[in-house]
Design a protein around this motif. Structure first.
Motif, short mmCIF file in Angstrom:
data_model
loop_
_atom_site.label_atom_id
_atom_site.label_comp_id
_atom_site.label_asym_id
_atom_site.label_seq_id
_atom_site.Cartn_x
_atom_site.Cartn_y
_atom_site.Cartn_z
N ILE A 1 -0.07 0.94 -11.74
CA ILE A 1 -1.54 1.02 -11.72
C ILE A 1 -1.93 0.49 -10.33
N PHE A 2 -2.91 1.16 -9.90
CA PHE A 2 -3.21 0.76 -8.35
C PHE A 2 -4.69 0.67 -8.12
N LEU B 1 0.89 -1.30 -0.17
CA LEU B 1 -0.13 -0.14 -0.12
C LEU B 1 0.85 1.32 -0.07
N VAL B 2 0.42 2.18 -0.72
CA VAL B 2 0.98 3.76 -0.45
C VAL B 2 -0.14 4.37 0.25
N GLN C 1 -8.32 7.55 7.57
CA GLN C 1 -8.39 9.04 7.55
C GLN C 1 -7.39 9.52 6.29
N GLY C 2 -7.32 8.56 5.36
CA GLY C 2 -6.61 9.28 4.27
C GLY C 2 -6.95 8.31 3.01
N TYR C 3 -5.95 7.88 2.32
CA TYR C 3 -6.27 7.28 0.99
C TYR C 3 -5.35 6.17 0.97
N ALA C 4 -5.57 4.77 0.55
CA ALA C 4 -4.53 4.05 0.31
C ALA C 4 -4.63 3.66 -1.18
N LEU C 5 -3.26 3.33 -1.65
CA LEU C 5 -3.26 2.94 -3.08
C LEU C 5 -2.51 1.40 -3.05
#
Length: 326
Positions: free
Chosen positions: A77-78, A34-35, A85-89
């Motif tokens: 590509i993700f 994950l990013v 509380q944020g985003y995950a890629l």
């Protein structure tokens, strides 16, 4: 045994090409990472970097997207979703070392922290997966937050579970009840059958998004504002400059096709480079299935073979979606 569990043993699950997949399997997604992005500017910063529309992303859903260079070639590509509380890629681990620094390059000018996530990643798959998910994570959304993590629906038979390391063993043990434990290769098979695109280190910066069908799986917004590589992506759509597409092929193979390998195509009595392998899975009966980027104007009846294994011919299979979908 996994590196994070003291009790569970995830092993390669042999599957023949004619087999029905298990009704429930729990997969250790060790080849994925994950990013994570948190901070006040996370949405606006990411919106200017990637192909999908982050601004309109419903917290109840996830979507595909790509991060490109200035020429429109994909670094990754993700699948993006709301997480802690944020985003995950979600993306392949093999490209993290080169892609993550590029995504962070201009973050110093914004209120956003971008890091590699430390969550344990699990896949729950099979026709019984939805029932088990509903038991453990009640709700109706395709993205469900729970204490210590997030569950994300991938398709009709698959869920991704991103969970903090200190919760992972307990949760995985609960989910493993009546499930077959498997390594990440089983997830590869599901991805290939679904014709979901991915970028590995061997294919980084090789293709524009449309060459891997990203438009057909909802990973490109043609209505959002500017982002890195947008000019190339838009030109491919409106001027028809893209000459490639990703296809699913199957054939005999004694080895698993690897990302970056060359697929040859027949041209009269000769063979020429035809495409590039994106992902592969080898069945237990010496059959294999693979995703390959090929020219999108191939003649009917064109034959294919792996350059490293020219004795076996491969055939194109029907995609599970239309390449005209946007």
């Amino acid at each position: 045994m996994s590196t994070w569990s003291t009790t569970l043993h995830f092993e390669h699950l042999p599957v023949a090409s004619s087999d029905t997949l298990p009704t429930l399997s729990l997969i250790d997604l060790s080849d994925w990472s994950l990013v994570t992005l948190v901070g006040d500017d996370k949405k606006s910063y990411l919106q200017g970097q990637v192909t999908c529309d982050v601004v309109t992303l419903d917290p109840a859903h996830s979507t595909f997207g790509a991060h490109c260079d200035a020429k429109g070639k994909m670094r990754t590509i993700f699948r993006i979703f709301n997480h802690q509380q944020g985003y995950a890629l979600l993306q392949r681990k093999s490209i993290m070392a080169t892609q993550l620094p590029e995504l962070k390059k201009y973050a110093v000018f914004s209120k956003v922290d971008i890091e590699e996530g430390q969550d344990v990643l699990l896949g729950l798959c099979g026709e019984n997966a939805q029932t088990v998910i509903d038991q453990h994570f009640p709700g109706s959304d395709d993205v469900r937050a729970f204490e210590g993590g997030t569950a994300v629906k991938i398709d009709a038979q698959r869920w991704l579970i991103a969970v903090a390391a200190d919760h992972a063993d307990t949760l995985a043990t609960q989910l493993a009840n009546n499930a077959q434990l498997a390594t990440t290769s089983l997830w590869d098979l599901y991805d290939i059958k679904a014709a979901f695109p991915r970028i590995e280190a061997a294919t980084e910066l090789e293709f524009i998004p449309q060459a891997m069908n990203l438009h057909a799986v909802g990973g490109i917004s043609f209505k959002k504002g500017c982002y890195v590589g947008q000019e190339t992506v838009a030109r491919a759509k409106y001027r028809g400059t893209n000459k490639r597409a990703m296809y699913q092929l199957q054939g005999a193979s004694e080895q698993c096709p690897q990302a970056g390998e060359v697929l040859e195509r027949s041209v009269g009595e000769n063979w020429r480079k035809g495409g590039t392998v994106i992902a592969g899975y080898q069945f237990s009966d010496n059959q294999a299935i693979t995703l390959v980027v090929l020219p999108n104007d191939l003649d009917e009846g064109t034959q294919f073979r792996l350059a490293e294994h020219p004795e076996a011919l491969w055939t194109v299979q029907a995609l599970p979606y239309s390449l005209d979908d946007e």
